[in-house]
Enzyme design. Structure first.
Site, PDB file in Angstrom:
ATOM      1  N   LEU A 172       0.852  -1.410  -0.015  1.00 42.81           N
ATOM      2  CA  LEU A 172       0.101   0.044   0.065  1.00 42.81           C
ATOM      3  C   LEU A 172       0.915   1.319  -0.078  1.00 42.81           C
ATOM      4  O   LEU A 172       1.582   1.285   0.825  1.00 42.81           O
ATOM      5  CB  LEU A 172      -0.932  -0.020   1.245  1.00 42.81           C
ATOM      6  CG  LEU A 172      -2.002   1.332   1.172  1.00 42.81           C
ATOM      7  CD1 LEU A 172      -2.556   1.269   0.225  1.00 42.81           C
ATOM      8  CD2 LEU A 172      -2.811   1.247   2.275  1.00 42.81           C
ATOM      9  N   HIS A 173       0.625   2.012  -1.091  1.00 41.59           N
ATOM     10  CA  HIS A 173       1.602   3.290  -1.039  1.00 41.59           C
ATOM     11  C   HIS A 173       0.535   4.342  -2.031  1.00 41.59           C
ATOM     12  O   HIS A 173      -0.033   4.016  -2.853  1.00 41.59           O
ATOM     13  CB  HIS A 173       2.730   3.123  -1.854  1.00 41.59           C
ATOM     14  CG  HIS A 173       2.808   2.765  -3.016  1.00 41.59           C
ATOM     15  ND1 HIS A 173       2.480   1.255  -3.424  1.00 41.59           N
ATOM     16  CD2 HIS A 173       3.236   3.531  -4.300  1.00 41.59           C
ATOM     17  CE1 HIS A 173       2.455   1.385  -4.680  1.00 41.59           C
ATOM     18  NE2 HIS A 173       2.970   2.404  -5.097  1.00 41.59           N
ATOM     19  N   PHE A 174       0.738   5.533  -1.738  1.00 40.29           N
ATOM     20  CA  PHE A 174       0.344   6.758  -2.685  1.00 40.29           C
ATOM     21  C   PHE A 174       1.568   7.385  -2.805  1.00 40.29           C
ATOM     22  O   PHE A 174       2.884   7.245  -2.433  1.00 40.29           O
ATOM     23  CB  PHE A 174      -0.456   7.727  -1.631  1.00 40.29           C
ATOM     24  CG  PHE A 174      -1.698   7.142  -1.228  1.00 40.29           C
ATOM     25  CD1 PHE A 174      -2.810   7.420  -1.641  1.00 40.29           C
ATOM     26  CD2 PHE A 174      -1.710   6.437  -0.155  1.00 40.29           C
ATOM     27  CE1 PHE A 174      -4.140   6.986  -1.296  1.00 40.29           C
ATOM     28  CE2 PHE A 174      -2.984   5.699   0.621  1.00 40.29           C
ATOM     29  CZ  PHE A 174      -4.305   6.173  -0.022  1.00 40.29           C
TER      30      PHE A 174
END
Length: 337
Positions: A172-174
């Site tokens: 999970l990353h932005f």
């Protein structure tokens, strides 16, 4: 509904005007903002696709389990950690500057992007040691909204790519970076669809190559975040790839469904664009296109890039069907409450 009816930052308009009024010398030197209706931004980074960390999962499934055997952000070099942070119990800020051991004690981290496309291009990793797969949840999306607001600058945008929407790491990353010019999607004409009970308006893009939704309003940032995160969860649960652009310090959000990876898998993508090796992730769909070959950069035109974005986007029929499904989902969610 014309975009000018919204309360856009004056600095966005001013910078955009400045970019379009470059002297012949500077236009030749920078050659980034293309002439035309949309004023796409083109950047040449030769060989970027060979330098990025390789994609290690199937592109046809939006939801896939986390695999600790593959690369994830707990394996980065300590030098890639800019700082870690945690939610404070009051209004004070608490940052930890580049202290490797802090990664293990703090829930979220800001890392450098080892394949940047612009200034301050970073990665936001929520709850890094929870090893969450690339899927939106209510809490992580709200964190991304807070980061956009904390920047206090409309030129710093936060983006998200789903699996199948050209995320390359299933952790999970932005992403976020600073581009001191107005994104083409930010100034596209818009048409209002509806306003929800909490005051959040749902709008659709008009006269832009990519079909998409725009969200703004609500009594607070949390209202806006809650609506968009619910729709993201709905889309990923139904295996619909998408990209999100958090704009104007969290005051406006663009949700852009796409189908380019599916067309690639089915052999339906144009060979012309396959040869260009453009991955239509959030920045590209928003109008900042990263080109990998000098030839493509030198010959870049609004017409060519528009045709590419149309191919990455849902058709009008597909978009209308998705819009109906989303509105029905929101109505049922309200009824259940």
């Amino acid at each position: 509904m014309d975009n000018k009816s919204f309360d856009l930052s004056c600095s966005l308009r001013k910078e955009d005007d400045n970019a379009l009024n470059l002297s012949p010398f500077l236009r030749k030197l920078f050659k980034e903002v293309l002439p035309g209706k949309h004023n796409f931004v083109a950047t040449l980074i030769e060989g970027r696709d060979q330098k990025k960390r390789p994609t290690q999962f199937e592109m046809n499934q939006v939801l896939q389990p986390f695999d600790s055997a593959k690369f994830n952000f707990t394996k980065v070099n300590p030098e890639e950690v800019i700082f870690t942070f945690e939610e404070a119990q009051n209004d004070t800020e608490k940052y930890f500057d580049n202290v490797p051991h802090a990664v293990a004690t703090s829930s979220s981290s800001i890392l450098i992007n080892v394949s940047p496309i612009g200034y301050c291009h970073v990665l936001l990793i929520p709850r890094i040691h929870d090893c969450l797969p690339q899927r939106v949840d209510k809490e992580s999306f709200l964190l991304a909204m807070y980061v956009a607001r904390e920047a206090r600058n409309p030129f710093f945008r936060v983006g998200y790519n789903s699996l199948g929407g050209f995320a390359t790491i299933n952790h999970l990353h932005f992403q976020a970076y600073y581009l001191k010019v107005q994104y083409p999607v930010e100034k596209a004409p818009m048409e209002k669809i509806t306003t929800l009970g909490n005051g959040v308006s749902i709008i659709q893009l008009a006269q832009y190559p990519v079909s998409g939704f725009v969200f703004e309003g609500g009594s607070c940032l949390e209202d806006l975040s809650d609506v968009v995160s619910k729709i993201c969860i709905f889309m990923q649960d139904n295996n619909r790839p998408f990209n999100v652009l958090i704009s104007e310090s969290g005051k406006r959000i663009f949700l852009l469904p796409q189908c380019y990876a599916q067309k690639q898998a089915l052999g339906e993508a144009s060979q012309e664009f396959l040869d260009m090796r453009i991955n239509p992730a959030v920045w590209e769909l928003g109008g900042h296109l990263v080109l990998k070959r000098r030839k493509d950069y030198d010959e870049a035109s609004e017409a060519t890039l528009s045709r590419f974005l149309v191919q990455a986007s849902l058709s009008e029929l597909e978009f209308q069907e998705l819009k109906s499904c989303i509105l029905e989902f929101l109505a049922s969610a309200t009824t259940e409450k």
